[in-house]
Design a protein around this motif. Structure first.
Motif, PDB file in Angstrom:
ATOM      1  N   GLU A 105      46.947 -10.801   2.875  1.00  8.87           N
ATOM      2  CA  GLU A 105      47.976 -10.786   3.920  1.00  8.87           C
ATOM      3  C   GLU A 105      49.377 -10.782   3.326  1.00  8.87           C
ATOM      4  O   GLU A 105      50.301 -10.184   3.877  1.00  8.87           O
ATOM      5  CB  GLU A 105      47.805 -11.983   4.850  1.00  8.87           C
ATOM      6  CG  GLU A 105      48.778 -11.982   6.025  1.00  8.87           C
ATOM      7  CD  GLU A 105      48.491 -13.089   7.022  1.00  8.87           C
ATOM      8  OE1 GLU A 105      49.043 -14.194   6.846  1.00  8.87           O
ATOM      9  OE2 GLU A 105      47.714 -12.844   7.967  1.00  8.87           O
ATOM     10  N   ASN A 106      49.544 -11.450   2.173  1.00  9.37           N
ATOM     11  CA  ASN A 106      50.846 -11.504   1.518  1.00  9.37           C
ATOM     12  C   ASN A 106      51.037 -10.421   0.463  1.00  9.37           C
ATOM     13  O   ASN A 106      52.094 -10.375  -0.179  1.00  9.37           O
ATOM     14  CB  ASN A 106      51.041 -12.872   0.853  1.00  9.37           C
ATOM     15  CG  ASN A 106      51.651 -13.895   1.797  1.00  9.37           C
ATOM     16  OD1 ASN A 106      52.403 -13.545   2.704  1.00  9.37           O
ATOM     17  ND2 ASN A 106      51.329 -15.158   1.585  1.00  9.37           N
ATOM     18  N   ALA A 129      44.387 -16.531   7.663  1.00  8.19           N
ATOM     19  CA  ALA A 129      44.389 -15.541   6.582  1.00  8.19           C
ATOM     20  C   ALA A 129      43.111 -15.684   5.768  1.00  8.19           C
ATOM     21  O   ALA A 129      42.780 -16.785   5.317  1.00  8.19           O
ATOM     22  CB  ALA A 129      45.605 -15.739   5.690  1.00  8.19           C
ATOM     23  N   GLY A 145      50.096 -18.640   1.979  1.00  6.15           N
ATOM     24  CA  GLY A 145      49.691 -18.061   3.247  1.00  6.15           C
ATOM     25  C   GLY A 145      49.365 -19.111   4.291  1.00  6.15           C
ATOM     26  O   GLY A 145      49.233 -20.300   4.004  1.00  6.15           O
ATOM     27  N   VAL A 169      54.322 -11.865  11.883  1.00  6.83           N
ATOM     28  CA  VAL A 169      54.058 -11.210  10.592  1.00  6.83           C
ATOM     29  C   VAL A 169      55.237 -10.281  10.327  1.00  6.83           C
ATOM     30  O   VAL A 169      55.346  -9.216  10.918  1.00  6.83           O
ATOM     31  CB  VAL A 169      52.727 -10.427  10.616  1.00  6.83           C
ATOM     32  CG1 VAL A 169      52.502  -9.746   9.272  1.00  6.83           C
ATOM     33  CG2 VAL A 169      51.566 -11.355  10.938  1.00  6.83           C
TER      34      VAL A 169
END
Length: 267
Positions: free
Chosen positions: A36-37, A31, A27, A251
């Motif tokens: 987030e991933n 973050a 990431g 994103v």
């Protein structure tokens, strides 16, 4: 959630999903943890064994001091060893810079993917990056975490409205709780420009990707900022493939990313 222990004793938290060749997700700045991933990890897990981890200082990972970029290389190396050998790496934003630096340092890495690495190729970048890191360091030393995160947002092209919205959002306390890691991402970018000499040492095939759509939350960046950076990176990497994942912002939608990574990692 599981943990591996890095060379300096730091516990690194990760989740493992799927089956197949190993892919480690890295990431970027801002973050707060691996979440987030997480959507990408789930989608990519249909084809690969995915390791989605909290970088040191974030989420459930430790943060042994003093920090150095090399410690993050060791974190990735511990995950690669735990995965059983060479692994694919995919890094987003400043996480992509970390991935490229780790490859240049000689880690046992297979194919690499990076997305919208925020190198700056415009004149005066070194001076601007030095001023940013010095100001960020001063704010962190004074525990002015709110101001430190706002400084990062300004660097990333956020507007006054973006900053006001972030400061009033329920996520703000969680964001500023991780503000000290912003210095880690600044260190991963070195002087802010592409590290040409080190990139030339990367022997692995590298997918250098950007999205085809400007991000509305980064409107203060110069037009084509990420594309210009990606072009410069691809030019010096010995085995680069430059791609644009159309209609994606900073994103990206996992549904758009996974087919591109699957083709590249399996080629």
């Amino acid at each position: 959630m599981s943990r591996v222990t890095s060379e300096d004793g730091t516990p690194i938290a990760y989740e493992r999903l799927g089956n197949g060749p190993a892919v480690i997700l890295v990431g970027g700045g801002g973050a707060v943890d691996r979440s987030e991933n997480s959507p990408l990890a789930v989608a990519l897990g249909e084809h690969f064994t995915v390791y989605n981890f909290d970088r040191r200082g974030r989420g459930e990972s430790g943060d042994t001091q003093p920090y150095a970029v090399e410690r993050e290389f060791e974190d990735i190396a511990a995950l690669i060893e735990h995965a059983g050998g060479p692994a694919h790496l995919y890094g987003v934003s400043s996480g992509g810079a970390l991935v490229l630096e780790a490859a240049a340092a000689g880690l046992p890495i297979d194919e690499i993917g990076v997305y919208e690495v925020p190198y700056d190729v415009s004149p005066g970048v070194q001076e601007r990056h030095r001023e940013y890191t010095e100001k960020l360091g001063a704010l962190l030393a004074q525990d002015r975490l709110d101001d430190a995160f706002e400084l990062f947002m300004r660097l990333a092209g956020s507007s006054d409205d973006d900053v006001r919205g972030a400061r009033s959002s329920p996520m703000w306390p969680e964001l500023i709780a991780n503000a000290r890691t912003l210095a880690y991402d600044a260190a991963c970018l070195n002087d802010g420009s592409p590290p040409v000499d080190r990139l030339a040492k990367v022997s692995q095939p590298v997918l250098v990707a950007t999205g085809g759509m400007p991000d509305p939350n980064m409107g203060g960046l110069a037009p084509g900022f990420f594309d210009h950076a990606a072009d410069a990176v691809a030019e010096v990497l010995p085995r680069a493939e430059r791609v644009v994942i159309e209609s994606q912002g900073h994103v990206a939608d996992p549904k758009a990313v996974v087919p591109v990574l699957k083709r590249f990692f399996e080629s």
